[in-house]
Design an enzyme around this catalytic site. Structure first.
Site, PDB file in Angstrom:
ATOM      1  N   ALA A   1      14.778 -16.283 -23.449  1.00 51.42           N
ATOM      2  CA  ALA A   1      13.806 -16.635 -23.419  1.00 51.42           C
ATOM      3  C   ALA A   1      13.235 -16.830 -24.803  1.00 51.42           C
ATOM      4  O   ALA A   1      12.466 -17.323 -25.163  1.00 51.42           O
ATOM      5  CB  ALA A   1      13.405 -14.440 -22.941  1.00 51.42           C
TER       6      ALA A   1
ATOM      7  N   HIS B   1      18.175 -15.083 -30.290  1.00 52.58           N
ATOM      8  CA  HIS B   1      19.128 -14.510 -28.821  1.00 52.58           C
ATOM      9  C   HIS B   1      18.709 -13.139 -28.146  1.00 52.58           C
ATOM     10  O   HIS B   1      19.613 -12.240 -27.479  1.00 52.58           O
ATOM     11  CB  HIS B   1      20.726 -15.173 -28.696  1.00 52.58           C
ATOM     12  CG  HIS B   1      20.943 -16.081 -29.104  1.00 52.58           C
ATOM     13  ND1 HIS B   1      20.986 -17.157 -29.774  1.00 52.58           N
ATOM     14  CD2 HIS B   1      21.913 -16.690 -27.814  1.00 52.58           C
ATOM     15  CE1 HIS B   1      21.673 -18.144 -29.346  1.00 52.58           C
ATOM     16  NE2 HIS B   1      21.794 -18.341 -28.379  1.00 52.58           N
TER      17      HIS B   1
ATOM     18  N   GLU C   1      12.937 -28.130 -22.568  1.00 47.97           N
ATOM     19  CA  GLU C   1      12.679 -26.821 -22.065  1.00 47.97           C
ATOM     20  C   GLU C   1      11.483 -27.180 -21.503  1.00 47.97           C
ATOM     21  O   GLU C   1      10.026 -27.208 -20.567  1.00 47.97           O
ATOM     22  CB  GLU C   1      12.233 -26.033 -23.041  1.00 47.97           C
ATOM     23  CG  GLU C   1      13.450 -24.684 -22.999  1.00 47.97           C
ATOM     24  CD  GLU C   1      14.731 -25.228 -23.686  1.00 47.97           C
ATOM     25  OE1 GLU C   1      14.618 -26.188 -24.734  1.00 47.97           O
ATOM     26  OE2 GLU C   1      15.848 -24.790 -23.562  1.00 47.97           O
TER      27      GLU C   1
END
Ligand SMILES: Cc1ncc(C[n+]2csc(CCOP(=O)(O)OP(=O)(O)O)c2C)c(N)n1
Length: 658
Positions: A421, A464, A397
């Site tokens: 996210a 999650h 990321e």
């Protein structure tokens, strides 16, 4: 030290000498000024000049270079007027950051120099993005980026090497191995034999080069740059050198063995080269004196200019205005033709329309190409827009968000899909420190949208299900959108992509396939900072966003006697406080429903602002309804207990009855 002038013109031989001497002489002067408290913190590059000068001299003025804190020679080789550098170090207006950042923490598009942020490592990922931009534009250029030996221990270094290798990016990764990272000697920093060996594991061509020999560096760089321009690929270069002074001037070198310093002093890049040029009869004592006098004069003149300049003027409005790049929202009216689609289709549609509209837009993310993303938002994109613009990424990321920043620096636009996210925490640093702060620091926008599939009520447990918007709403420089309906999602996403500022775009996973709406076909935009008044009433104001809006709607549908204003915020930064105030002035009661945990979330700030600014209109204490202050549990019964949706009605009724 062996020098060979083969293939280098006499003029260049002289120029390289002058280019090394200038940063050395500036630094010698700086040391005096630093002791007098006249310039800011200083990281000395004395003894390492050959690397900055050799690398910078091999690039054209159109090629980007990303230096670190000891690379004064990069700035001087690129001929930045010295008074601007001096003004930068004194926090004055003629510098590059309007007094907002210090030392070498700035970039300048004019000189194609992209300065560092303190965190060191992100530079390398940003270089990847710049190089990718060049590749996509079909330009045969290289990008050079620096790191220290210490910086090679950061994850950013490894992510960047891997991405550059997988994407075959024309980047020269230049490690200045100068023996120490602050006080830590290299044997406590890494355990491989040579740092260049690290390239092997990533499938990258790598070399170790004597970092104090300007001719060896310049010749190798010229060859490599030529070769990489013709045949784009990353190269890892380890330059062996030594840090002759303390980490920063105040801290000294007590921990460095004396004999090590002495042996490296003998390898001084300038003294040795000077001796060589004299032996070769390319330089005389008289000429040296002349060069020195010229540089001395230039330094003094420019220092005077900087000293004569007044202190920066404080203007709070300007400080606030410079956090974001100016953006004029262009209203693009929606088509009257609509289609009944799901939230996820609307996100996909907005992204697709933007891809058609912006030829310079690249989307990146894990599994987004052939696979279409785990939520299938980019399904079909690969066929329509091609592999160059629809990019699967390795799992990194930070590296990809940094690459997005680099693309933006190089005139492109980027949308990065977080798979969930929650995983943005692995890319947190570049978001909050690079993307968020660049415009305020040196006027460089970050034309990046990060898509954030978020939220709970999906039985997915602690990693999650998070709705982590508050990590970002509190960071100056970011914009945050959080739509609750398909039509808003489409129109706000297109606006976010038009906006050159960094946008975190939250998409609630539970809404993806459960919420349908008539959504206009084709391209349209919606403004940020405008809440939607979904229901009108006079007893109470309900404010929410995301899935919370649907919980509130359901509550109102099941309790028709409640007479409430329901505001859907749609974007959290900017936030439409005016609509909240207007409603509270009418109802006198406010309840804020947020999915996030209660402490430090959006509800707290709305509550604070309304108490501060509309206290006299309130008939009851403001209520916040939010999730429990725990991580998000997995089991359905626990998650139901965690989320605020089942507590909302109770608290709402109590408020109305107050
Ligand atoms: C993420 C992060 N951790 C720690 C620091 C503090 N710090 C600044 S420079 C530095 C040493 C860097 O060493 P190296 O990369 O070898 O570069 P050098 O200073 O030797 O040129 C450290 C620890 C920082 N700036 N950023």
């Amino acid at each position: 030290m062996e020098f060979s002038k083969e293939g280098i013109s006499n003029q260049m031989l002289g120029l390289l000498y002058e280019r090394m001497l200038k940063p050395r002489m500036i630094e010698e002067r700086m040391l005096v000024l630093l002791r007098q408290g006249k310039v800011s913190k200083w990281f000395s590059g004395i003894g390492q000049e050959a690397i900055s000068v050799g690398v910078a001299s091999a690039l054209t003025n159109e090629e980007y270079i990303l230096p670190m804190h000891r690379n004064l020679g990069v700035f001087t080789t690129k001929d930045i007027p010295l008074y601007r550098l001096f003004a930068q170090w004194q926090g004055k207006a003629s510098g590059f950051t309007k007094g907002r950042d210090r030392s070498f923490h700035f970039g300048t598009q004019e000189y194609k120099i992209i300065g560092m942020i303190s965190h060191l490592g992100p530079q390398m990922g940003v270089a990847n993005g710049i190089a990718l931009g060049d590749l996509l534009k079909g330009e045969k250029k290289v990008t050079a980026v620096f790191t220290g030996d210490g910086g090679t221990s950061e994850g950013d270094f490894h992510e960047a090497l891997n991405v550059a290798s997988v994407w075959n990016l024309p980047v020269l990764f230049c490690i200045e191995n100068n023996g120490y990272g602050l006080s830590t000697p290299v044997n406590e920093q890494y355990a491989c034999k040579r740092l260049s060996d690290r390239g092997i594991g990533y499938g990258i061509e790598s070399y170790t080069i004597k970092g104090n020999n300007i001719l060896e560096i310049y010749r190798r760089m010229k060859d490599l740059v030529k070769s990489v321009r013709a045949n784009p690929r990353p190269i890892l270069l380890e330059f062996e050198t030594f840090r002759m002074r303390g980490h920063e001037e105040a801290s000294g070198t007590k921990y460095v063995p004396e004999d090590l310093l002495e042996s490296w002093a003998e390898k001084d890049p300038i003294e040795n080269y000077e001796r060589f040029l004299i032996e070769e009869k390319l330089l005389t004592e008289v000429a040296i004196q002349k060069i020195r006098t010229g540089i001395e004069k230039e330094i003094s003149q420019h220092l005077n200019l900087a000293f004569e300049e007044g202190l920066i003027e404080v203007n709070t409005d300007k400080e606030l205005a410079d956090v974001y790049h100016p953006f004029q929202h262009e209203v693009m009216e929606p088509s009257i033709k609509t289609e009944n689609i799901r939230f996820v289709d609307a996100v996909s549609g907005g992204l697709k329309e933007s891809m058609k509209r912006h030829g310079n837009l690249v989307v990146m993310g894990q599994d987004i190409a052939e696979y279409g993303g785990v939520f299938k938002v980019t399904e079909g994109f690969l066929t329509e827009f091609g592999k160059e613009r629809v990019r699967n990424t390795p799992i990194c990321e930070s590296g990809i968000i940094e690459a997005a920043m680099g693309l933006s620096i190089n005139g492109m636009k980027a949308v990065v899909e977080m798979q969930f996210a929650d995983f943005v925490s692995s890319g947190f640093n570049p978001v909050v420190n690079y993307l968020a702060k660049s415009h305020y620091r040196w006027g460089e926008p970050a034309d990046v949208v990060i898509r954030m599939p978020c939220g709970g009520d999906v039985g997915a447990g602690p990693f999650h299900s998070q709705t982590n918007e508050a990590w970002f709403t509190k960071t100056a420089g970011l914009k945050v959108a959080y739509p609750a309906f398909p039509a808003d999602a489409k129109g706000l996403l297109t606006t976010g992509i038009n906006d050159p500022n960094p946008v975190l775009f939250f998409e609630h996973k539970a809404l993806y396939r459960s919420v349908y709406q008539e959504v206009p076909e084709g391209y349209y935009t919606l403004p940020f900072g405008k809440a939607a008044l979904l229901k009108e009433g006079s007893d109470v104001t309900i404010v929410s966003y995301g899935a919370g809006v649907h919980w509130a709607l359901k509550t109102l549908e099941e309790n028709m006697d409640i007479d409430a204003d329901l505001l859907d915020l749609r974007t959290l930064m900017p936030m439409d406080m005016e609509s909240i105030y207007t409603s509270v002035e009418k109802t006198g009661k406010l309840i804020i429903l947020q999915e996030d945990t209660i402490f430090g979330g959006i509800a707290s700030d709305i509550s604070a602002m309304v108490s501060e600014n509309r206290f006299e209109f309130l008939d009851a204490p403001i209520q916040r309804v939010a999730s429990l202050q725990t991580p998000i549990p997995f089991a359905k019964v626990l998650e139901d207990n965690y989320l605020p949706k089942n507590r909302f009605l109770d608290q709402l009724l109590k408020l109305i009855a107050y």
